[in-house]
Motif scaffolding. Structure first.
Motif, PDB file in Angstrom:
ATOM      1  N   MET A   1      30.357  -4.770 -79.317  1.00  0.00           N
ATOM      2  CA  MET A   1      31.392  -5.411 -79.134  1.00  0.00           C
ATOM      3  C   MET A   1      32.762  -4.742 -80.010  1.00  0.00           C
ATOM      4  O   MET A   1      33.667  -5.278 -80.049  1.00  0.00           O
ATOM      5  CB  MET A   1      31.411  -6.883 -79.581  1.00  0.00           C
ATOM      6  N   GLU A   2      32.537  -3.564 -80.349  1.00  0.00           N
ATOM      7  CA  GLU A   2      33.376  -2.794 -81.294  1.00  0.00           C
ATOM      8  C   GLU A   2      34.622  -2.670 -80.465  1.00  0.00           C
ATOM      9  O   GLU A   2      35.673  -2.208 -81.081  1.00  0.00           O
ATOM     10  CB  GLU A   2      32.703  -1.901 -82.020  1.00  0.00           C
ATOM     11  N   VAL A   3      34.308  -2.391 -79.104  1.00  0.00           N
ATOM     12  CA  VAL A   3      35.382  -1.749 -78.441  1.00  0.00           C
ATOM     13  C   VAL A   3      36.507  -2.958 -78.440  1.00  0.00           C
ATOM     14  O   VAL A   3      37.854  -2.562 -78.316  1.00  0.00           O
ATOM     15  CB  VAL A   3      35.092  -1.723 -76.978  1.00  0.00           C
ATOM     16  N   PHE A   4      36.446  -4.282 -78.696  1.00  0.00           N
ATOM     17  CA  PHE A   4      37.374  -4.876 -78.566  1.00  0.00           C
ATOM     18  C   PHE A   4      38.366  -4.949 -80.045  1.00  0.00           C
ATOM     19  O   PHE A   4      39.261  -5.879 -80.229  1.00  0.00           O
ATOM     20  CB  PHE A   4      36.798  -6.436 -78.372  1.00  0.00           C
ATOM     21  N   TYR A   5      37.811  -4.226 -80.915  1.00  0.00           N
ATOM     22  CA  TYR A   5      38.380  -4.230 -82.262  1.00  0.00           C
ATOM     23  C   TYR A   5      39.622  -2.946 -82.156  1.00  0.00           C
ATOM     24  O   TYR A   5      40.103  -2.932 -83.330  1.00  0.00           O
ATOM     25  CB  TYR A   5      37.415  -4.059 -83.300  1.00  0.00           C
ATOM     26  N   ILE A   6      39.474  -2.258 -81.424  1.00  0.00           N
ATOM     27  CA  ILE A   6      40.695  -1.162 -81.285  1.00  0.00           C
ATOM     28  C   ILE A   6      41.520  -1.255 -80.341  1.00  0.00           C
ATOM     29  O   ILE A   6      42.367  -0.389 -80.036  1.00  0.00           O
ATOM     30  CB  ILE A   6      39.793   0.263 -80.903  1.00  0.00           C
ATOM     31  N   LEU A   7      41.863  -2.626 -79.804  1.00  0.00           N
ATOM     32  CA  LEU A   7      42.984  -2.772 -78.791  1.00  0.00           C
ATOM     33  C   LEU A   7      44.171  -2.983 -79.685  1.00  0.00           C
ATOM     34  O   LEU A   7      44.336  -3.390 -80.786  1.00  0.00           O
ATOM     35  CB  LEU A   7      42.673  -4.014 -78.107  1.00  0.00           C
ATOM     36  N   ASN A   8      45.280  -2.412 -79.227  1.00  0.00           N
ATOM     37  CA  ASN A   8      46.549  -2.600 -79.617  1.00  0.00           C
ATOM     38  C   ASN A   8      47.675  -2.886 -78.509  1.00  0.00           C
ATOM     39  O   ASN A   8      47.222  -2.943 -77.258  1.00  0.00           O
ATOM     40  CB  ASN A   8      46.893  -1.365 -80.576  1.00  0.00           C
ATOM     41  N   HIS A   9      48.661  -2.978 -78.783  1.00  0.00           N
ATOM     42  CA  HIS A   9      49.853  -3.199 -77.833  1.00  0.00           C
ATOM     43  C   HIS A   9      49.834  -2.279 -76.815  1.00  0.00           C
ATOM     44  O   HIS A   9      50.236  -2.592 -75.716  1.00  0.00           O
ATOM     45  CB  HIS A   9      51.258  -3.424 -78.696  1.00  0.00           C
ATOM     46  N   TRP A  10      49.806  -1.128 -77.058  1.00  0.00           N
ATOM     47  CA  TRP A  10      49.867  -0.017 -75.990  1.00  0.00           C
ATOM     48  C   TRP A  10      49.026  -0.272 -75.175  1.00  0.00           C
ATOM     49  O   TRP A  10      49.113   0.065 -73.800  1.00  0.00           O
ATOM     50  CB  TRP A  10      49.562   1.338 -76.551  1.00  0.00           C
ATOM     51  N   HIS A  11      47.525  -0.725 -75.320  1.00  0.00           N
ATOM     52  CA  HIS A  11      46.610  -0.953 -74.265  1.00  0.00           C
ATOM     53  C   HIS A  11      47.103  -2.142 -73.290  1.00  0.00           C
ATOM     54  O   HIS A  11      46.783  -1.791 -72.148  1.00  0.00           O
ATOM     55  CB  HIS A  11      45.141  -1.321 -74.905  1.00  0.00           C
ATOM     56  N   TRP A  12      47.610  -3.196 -73.609  1.00  0.00           N
ATOM     57  CA  TRP A  12      47.907  -4.353 -72.962  1.00  0.00           C
ATOM     58  C   TRP A  12      49.067  -3.765 -72.004  1.00  0.00           C
ATOM     59  O   TRP A  12      49.441  -4.252 -70.980  1.00  0.00           O
ATOM     60  CB  TRP A  12      48.273  -5.436 -73.815  1.00  0.00           C
ATOM     61  N   TRP A  13      50.160  -2.924 -72.637  1.00  0.00           N
ATOM     62  CA  TRP A  13      51.483  -2.557 -71.858  1.00  0.00           C
ATOM     63  C   TRP A  13      51.051  -1.461 -70.950  1.00  0.00           C
ATOM     64  O   TRP A  13      51.459  -1.528 -69.756  1.00  0.00           O
ATOM     65  CB  TRP A  13      52.346  -1.766 -72.800  1.00  0.00           C
ATOM     66  N   ALA A  14      49.746  -0.717 -71.250  1.00  0.00           N
ATOM     67  CA  ALA A  14      49.168   0.123 -69.921  1.00  0.00           C
ATOM     68  C   ALA A  14      48.569  -0.792 -68.819  1.00  0.00           C
ATOM     69  O   ALA A  14      48.665  -0.272 -67.846  1.00  0.00           O
ATOM     70  CB  ALA A  14      48.203   1.201 -70.519  1.00  0.00           C
ATOM     71  N   LEU A  15      47.643  -1.716 -69.257  1.00  0.00           N
ATOM     72  CA  LEU A  15      47.302  -2.571 -68.391  1.00  0.00           C
ATOM     73  C   LEU A  15      48.269  -3.214 -67.476  1.00  0.00           C
ATOM     74  O   LEU A  15      48.228  -3.226 -66.421  1.00  0.00           O
ATOM     75  CB  LEU A  15      46.292  -3.664 -68.834  1.00  0.00           C
ATOM     76  N   ALA A  16      49.327  -3.602 -67.933  1.00  0.00           N
ATOM     77  CA  ALA A  16      50.671  -4.265 -67.454  1.00  0.00           C
ATOM     78  C   ALA A  16      51.096  -3.499 -66.348  1.00  0.00           C
ATOM     79  O   ALA A  16      51.218  -3.712 -65.219  1.00  0.00           O
ATOM     80  CB  ALA A  16      51.501  -4.831 -68.493  1.00  0.00           C
ATOM     81  N   THR A  17      51.261  -2.188 -67.014  1.00  0.00           N
ATOM     82  CA  THR A  17      51.609  -1.036 -65.863  1.00  0.00           C
ATOM     83  C   THR A  17      50.596  -1.057 -64.574  1.00  0.00           C
ATOM     84  O   THR A  17      51.340  -0.972 -63.566  1.00  0.00           O
ATOM     85  CB  THR A  17      51.905   0.371 -66.557  1.00  0.00           C
ATOM     86  N   LEU A  18      49.429  -0.761 -64.950  1.00  0.00           N
ATOM     87  CA  LEU A  18      48.641  -0.712 -63.642  1.00  0.00           C
ATOM     88  C   LEU A  18      48.584  -1.745 -62.669  1.00  0.00           C
ATOM     89  O   LEU A  18      48.498  -1.688 -61.687  1.00  0.00           O
ATOM     90  CB  LEU A  18      47.345  -0.526 -64.181  1.00  0.00           C
ATOM     91  N   LEU A  19      48.741  -2.969 -63.437  1.00  0.00           N
ATOM     92  CA  LEU A  19      48.753  -4.194 -62.455  1.00  0.00           C
ATOM     93  C   LEU A  19      49.888  -4.326 -61.746  1.00  0.00           C
ATOM     94  O   LEU A  19      49.938  -4.838 -60.653  1.00  0.00           O
ATOM     95  CB  LEU A  19      48.365  -5.574 -63.533  1.00  0.00           C
ATOM     96  N   LEU A  20      51.122  -4.074 -62.218  1.00  0.00           N
ATOM     97  CA  LEU A  20      52.319  -3.807 -61.598  1.00  0.00           C
ATOM     98  C   LEU A  20      52.032  -2.923 -60.329  1.00  0.00           C
ATOM     99  O   LEU A  20      52.598  -3.218 -59.458  1.00  0.00           O
ATOM    100  CB  LEU A  20      53.536  -3.671 -62.567  1.00  0.00           C
ATOM    101  N   ALA A  21      51.564  -1.719 -60.704  1.00  0.00           N
ATOM    102  CA  ALA A  21      51.379  -0.874 -59.654  1.00  0.00           C
ATOM    103  C   ALA A  21      50.516  -1.338 -58.617  1.00  0.00           C
ATOM    104  O   ALA A  21      50.756  -1.177 -57.236  1.00  0.00           O
ATOM    105  CB  ALA A  21      51.117   0.436 -60.226  1.00  0.00           C
ATOM    106  N   ALA A  22      49.481  -2.163 -58.967  1.00  0.00           N
ATOM    107  CA  ALA A  22      48.497  -2.739 -57.961  1.00  0.00           C
ATOM    108  C   ALA A  22      49.489  -3.841 -57.151  1.00  0.00           C
ATOM    109  O   ALA A  22      49.282  -4.073 -55.973  1.00  0.00           O
ATOM    110  CB  ALA A  22      47.397  -3.486 -58.516  1.00  0.00           C
ATOM    111  N   GLU A  23      50.453  -4.478 -57.861  1.00  0.00           N
ATOM    112  CA  GLU A  23      51.302  -5.594 -57.066  1.00  0.00           C
ATOM    113  C   GLU A  23      51.962  -4.846 -56.103  1.00  0.00           C
ATOM    114  O   GLU A  23      52.266  -5.599 -54.997  1.00  0.00           O
ATOM    115  CB  GLU A  23      52.178  -6.367 -58.119  1.00  0.00           C
ATOM    116  N   LEU A  24      52.403  -3.706 -56.404  1.00  0.00           N
ATOM    117  CA  LEU A  24      53.296  -2.865 -55.425  1.00  0.00           C
ATOM    118  C   LEU A  24      52.530  -2.595 -54.078  1.00  0.00           C
ATOM    119  O   LEU A  24      53.231  -2.383 -53.148  1.00  0.00           O
ATOM    120  CB  LEU A  24      53.960  -1.810 -55.898  1.00  0.00           C
ATOM    121  N   LEU A  25      51.185  -2.277 -54.326  1.00  0.00           N
ATOM    122  CA  LEU A  25      50.339  -2.360 -53.296  1.00  0.00           C
ATOM    123  C   LEU A  25      49.788  -3.479 -52.404  1.00  0.00           C
ATOM    124  O   LEU A  25      49.254  -3.228 -51.331  1.00  0.00           O
ATOM    125  CB  LEU A  25      49.343  -1.190 -53.452  1.00  0.00           C
ATOM    126  N   SER A  26      50.014  -4.483 -53.074  1.00  0.00           N
ATOM    127  CA  SER A  26      49.318  -5.691 -52.230  1.00  0.00           C
ATOM    128  C   SER A  26      50.551  -6.764 -52.245  1.00  0.00           C
ATOM    129  O   SER A  26      51.099  -6.971 -52.911  1.00  0.00           O
ATOM    130  CB  SER A  26      48.004  -6.338 -53.171  1.00  0.00           C
TER     131      SER A  26
END
Length: 90
Positions: free
Chosen positions: A1-26
């Motif tokens: 579970m160590e992968v959850f300890y290296i998350l920072n705000h950039w990870h969440w903003w990158a995920l938000a960008t990918l999800l917005l791109a997915a929204e454009l396609l659906s």
């Protein structure tokens, strides 16, 4: 579970960008609601960078649990209004 300890705000903003791109396609509100949840989680993580990754994940899941049903409810209301307007003009 160590992968959850290296998350920072950039990870969440990158995920938000990918999800917005997915929204454009659906044509649904799922990805937009999830993207807004990821964006908000990134903002919280930016303000409080000491949050553990599992806490960040919990914040994202809480926001997604609230935002997805709300977005789907809004989408259904908009679709019903369009259908009613279409039938009234015929």
């Amino acid at each position: 579970m160590e992968v959850f300890y290296i998350l920072n705000h950039w990870h969440w903003w990158a995920l938000a960008t990918l999800l917005l791109a997915a929204e454009l396609l659906s044509p649904s509100a799922w990805f937009l609601a999830l993207a807004l949840s990821a964006l908000a989680t990134g903002l919280v993580t930016w303000v409080m960078p000491e949050l553990a990754g599992l806490v960040q994940l919990g914040i994202f899941l809480l926001l997604a649990t609230i935002s997805v049903p709300y977005a789907l409810m809004r989408l259904r209301k908009r679709s019903a209004a369009r259908a009613a307007n279409h039938h009234s003009t015929d």
